[in-house]
Structures are given as structure tokens and as C-alpha cells.
Design a protein around this motif. Structure first.
Motif, PDB file in Angstrom:
ATOM      1  N   ALA A 125       0.897  -1.255   0.010  1.00 15.72           N
ATOM      2  CA  ALA A 125      -0.002  -0.126   0.022  1.00 15.72           C
ATOM      3  C   ALA A 125       0.787   1.354   0.107  1.00 15.72           C
ATOM      4  N   GLY A 126       2.293   1.029   0.016  1.00 14.04           N
ATOM      5  CA  GLY A 126       3.105   2.262  -0.034  1.00 14.04           C
ATOM      6  C   GLY A 126       3.987   2.484   0.987  1.00 14.04           C
ATOM      7  N   HIS A 131      -0.258   8.043   5.058  1.00 15.49           N
ATOM      8  CA  HIS A 131      -0.392   9.586   5.066  1.00 15.49           C
ATOM      9  C   HIS A 131      -1.737   9.990   4.399  1.00 15.49           C
ATOM     10  N   SER A 132      -2.729   8.892   4.181  1.00 16.67           N
ATOM     11  CA  SER A 132      -3.876   9.215   3.515  1.00 16.67           C
ATOM     12  C   SER A 132      -5.063   8.034   3.783  1.00 16.67           C
ATOM     13  N   GLY A 133      -6.250   8.501   3.694  1.00 20.20           N
ATOM     14  CA  GLY A 133      -7.418   7.346   3.693  1.00 20.20           C
ATOM     15  C   GLY A 133      -7.234   6.570   2.313  1.00 20.20           C
ATOM     16  N   GLY A 134      -6.818   7.021   1.488  1.00 19.79           N
ATOM     17  CA  GLY A 134      -6.556   5.897   0.164  1.00 19.79           C
ATOM     18  C   GLY A 134      -5.655   4.807   0.565  1.00 19.79           C
ATOM     19  N   GLN A 135      -4.623   5.188   1.052  1.00 18.82           N
ATOM     20  CA  GLN A 135      -3.428   4.221   1.631  1.00 18.82           C
ATOM     21  C   GLN A 135      -4.161   3.185   2.472  1.00 18.82           C
ATOM     22  N   TRP A 136      -5.157   3.880   3.583  1.00 20.96           N
ATOM     23  CA  TRP A 136      -5.602   2.649   4.478  1.00 20.96           C
ATOM     24  C   TRP A 136      -6.617   1.904   3.761  1.00 20.96           C
TER      25      TRP A 136
END
Length: 410
Positions: A125-126, A131-136
Motif C-alpha cells: 500500500a506504499g 499518510h492518507s485515507g486512500g492508503q488505508w
């Protein structure tokens, strides 16, 4: 597979270190470099320690144990920290997928796979921290995919292991069954040998009684009659009457001689001295047909075996007695004799188209008196066999002797 579990962690640690070293976004400063180096050294030391411990274990690490579980947890922690520093260390974290089944017992194995999936999914996921909701969101989806795939693989592996254990258990049970079967066969062979020994002893005693009875009933009575006829001839002044008495004495002597020869033949069948039972029966049937003028056929079915001498003698005597009964009582024009080998038993059948009789109306006796059915039945039963008679007035007679097959080697 065993070599992969031994050298796989070394290889994945090396690949992760190389990729982390050449990546553009390695670490931000010397502290991260120093921490990564310490952790890689710790991972290598841990792996060397486990390699040595595993080599000394009798089960080679294949059976889950507290030591193996502790090694798995420490290795996961090191891999998690390395992946936090650089996502490329997720290759090393994937080592947890390979040997969870060997290191962690029972349902805890799923927890180990889940922990490894967390580390790998976070890197995919990076990298940590997010650092963002997209990563979560990406992390959650990747975690489900990674853990789901590994759970399916683990389930399939466990099923295959269970089938292997079941097959091994089945093979063990079959081996025990085969061993028990061999023991039963050996015991059966010993019982057959014991039975034949007992039958032989009983047969000797029975033959002595039979021969004594025959001598008393035939030869002794014949000699008594001869003496009586000769005494009358000696005391008769008429030459014609004396000659008649001498002729009667001569006939009695010939009859007694025939009875003596028949008794000796029944005691020790000379037909089996040089031939097996099929050949002896074939000759006996042929001689009987030539002597009586009736048609007689002999047939052998099944693979012929070299029977034990006691069996051969018993069946030959039964055949001789049955043929004798046929010629004396049945007035048959055709006789069929069949010897059948069925693998575990031998069957002798004698059939004729004579006048037949009602078996229930016949008083059976042992020895040679009457139809001799009792004597034939006693012979068969002495060797654990059986004799059956089927007959009906006007429809011929069928005699069948069934005995266990015991070869000459036993």
C-alpha cells in the motif's frame, strides 16, 4: 521443499537488502541506514541460530514447538521494522507465508499468517506509516486479498496433510491385516497338518478293525466252509458226491482268495504307487468299464494338484467302493466319474444311470456290507470331508465326496 524452507529466508533477506539499497527512496538519513543495518544483522544472526537449532532437532523443525513459535514471532517483528524503514523488505516479511504450518501449532497458525499479511499488505500500500485515507483503503483491500489467499493455501495444505495421514494410517492397518492373515494362514496350514496326522492315526486303527472284520466275515468263514466240504468229501463213500463237495470247496477257496486280494488292495492302493490320483482314477474307471462292459467316462476339471497321500488314498477307495456298488447293485449302462479341483477343496462325483434306490430305506453300515455308504462316509469324515448321496428308484445314483485340498508338500 525442505531446502526451500532452509535457504529461502536467506535468499529473501538478501533480495530485500539489495532492492532496498538501490531504491531511490531508501531512507531519509544515516539513522535509518544504521537501524536497517542493525536489523539485517539481527535477522541474519537469528536465521543462523535457527538453522543450527533446526539441524540438531530430530524432527528437523517439521513439528510445531514453542521454540519454533518464538523464532517465528521474533522474525516477524524484525521483518515488520525493516518494512517500516523500507517497503522492499516485504520480500523478507513474506517468509512467514512459507513455514507457518511447520512453526505454529493449531489455530494460532492463522494468526501468524495474518500478521505476515499485515506487513506485506502495508508495504504494497506504499509503506508505513500511512499518510492518507486512500492508503488505508488500499491496505485494507490488500490485507483481505493476501490473507484470504494464504488462508486458502493453508487450508488446502492441511487437507492434503490429513489425507496423507489417513493414507499412512490405512497402509498401517492393511499391513497389520496382512500380518494377521499370514498368521491365520500359517495356523490353518498347521491345523491341516495336525488334522491329517490325526486322520492317519484314526485311519490306521479303522483299517485294522475293518481288515479284522473282513477276515472274520469272508476269509475265515470261507476257510471254515472249505474244511467242512473237505470233511464231508472224505467221509462220503460215493465218488460223485465227494467230487461235488470238492468242487464246492474249490469255489470257496477261489472266492476266499478273491476276498483276500480285495482286502489287501483296499488296505494299500497299489494304483497310487506310481501315479497321481487323476491317473489312478482314470485307470480304475477304464478297468472297471472293461470288466463290466458298461460305458464309463472320467473327467478332471480345474488345475490338478499333487494331493497329500492320505487324501489320494481316501478318494480312490471311495471311487472303488462306489464303482463296486454300481456293478453289484445298480445294473447301470453308463457311469460318469468327475474329479474337480476348486482351489481349497477337491470334489469326487460318481454318477450312474442304474435302477437307483431310496437312501432313507437303506440301513447304512461301515465296512463292505450292503451298499457301503457308511464306510465311504466314514472315510471322507476322517479327513474333515463330507459325503452326500442322491438317488431315486429308477433314476440312478449320484455320490459326491468333498474334502479339503491339502497338497503333498503340506
Amino acid at each position: 521443499m525442505d531446502q526451500l524452507h532452509i535457504w529461502g529466508p536467506y535468499g529473501l533477506l538478501g533480495v530485500s537488502s539489495v532492492l532496498a539499497g538501490i531504491s531511490a527512496e531508501l531512507v531519509d538519513g544515516p539513522v535509518q541506514w544504521w537501524a536497517a543495518g542493525v536489523l539485517v544483522g539481527a535477522a541474519l544472526a537469528l536465521q543462523l541460530w535457527w538453522h543450527g537449532t533446526r539441524s540438531r532437532r530430530a524432527d528437523r523443525g517439521r513439528t510445531p514447538s514453542p521454540v519454533g513459535t518464538a523464532y517465528y514471532v521474533v522474525r516477524w517483528a524484525i521483518a515488520f521494522l525493516l518494512t517500516w524503514i523500507n517497503p522492499f523488505f516485504a520480500f523478507y516479511a513474506a517468509t512467514g507465508y512459507m513455514d507457518a504450518d511447520e512453526l505454529i501449532p493449531g489455530l494460532w497458525r492463522r494468526l501468524g499468517l495474518f500478521a505476515s499479511a499485515v506487513t506485506v499488505a502495508a508495504a504494497q500500500a506504499g509503506g508505513l506509516p500511512f499518510h492518507s485515507g486512500g492508503q488505508w483503503a488500499a491496505f485494507a483491500g490488500l490485507l483481505v486479498v493476501n490473507f484470504g489467499l494464504q488462508a486458502l493455501v493453508a487450508h488446502a495444505t492441511e487437507q492434503e496433510e490429513q489425507r496423507s495421514r489417513d493414507r499412512a494410517l490405512t497402509i498401517t492397518e492393511l499391513e497389520h491385516a496382512n500380518t494377521a492373515l499370514r498368521q491365520a494362514l500359517d495356523e490353518n496350514a498347521a491345523l491341516h497338518a495336525q488334522l491329517l496326522h490325526q486322520a492317519r492315526e484314526a485311519g490306521v486303527a479303522d483299517e485294522r478293525r475293518r481288515l479284522a472284520a473282513e477276515i472274520h466275515d469272508t476269509i475265515a468263514q470261507g476257510l471254515t466252509g472249505i474244511i467242512a466240504q473237505l470233511q464231508v468229501a472224505t467221509n462220503t463213500p460215493d465218488p460223485t458226491q465227494a467230487r461235488d463237495h470238492i468242487d464246492r470247496a474249490t469255489k470257496l477257496a477261489r472266492h476266499s482268495l478273491g476276498e483276500a486280494r480285495r482286502s489287501v488292495q483296499n488296505l494299500a492302493p497299489v494304483a497310487l504307487e506310481h501315479d497321481g490320483l487323476p491317473q489312478a482314477l482314470r485307470k480304475t474307471v477304464a478297468e472297471w468299464a472293461e470288466r463290466t462292459g458298461a460305458r464309463a467316462d472320467f473327467t478332471v476339471t480345474g488345475p490338478a494338484e499333487d494331493l497329500h497321500a492320505e487324501l489320494s488314498a481316501t478318494l480312490l477307495r471311495i471311487a472303488q467302493e462306489a464303482l463296486s456298488n454300481t456293478s453289484r447293485h445298480a445294473h447301470a449302462s453308463r457311469v460318469g466319474v468327475t474329479l474337480t479341483f476348486l482351489g481349497d477343496e477337491v470334489i469326487l462325483d460318481i454318477r450312474d444311470d442304474g435302477k437307483g434306490f431310496d437312501p432313507r430305506a437303506v440301513r447304512e453300515r461301515t465296512g463292505t456290507g450292503g451298499f457301503g455308504l457308511g464306510g465311504m462316509r466314514a472315510r471322507a469324515e476322517r479327513i474333515a470331508g463330507a459325503l452326500t448321496v442322491e438317488s431315486e428308484p429308477g433314476h440312478g445314483t449320484a455320490v459326491s465326496a468333498r474334502v479339503p485340498l491339502v497338497t503333498h508338500d503340506h
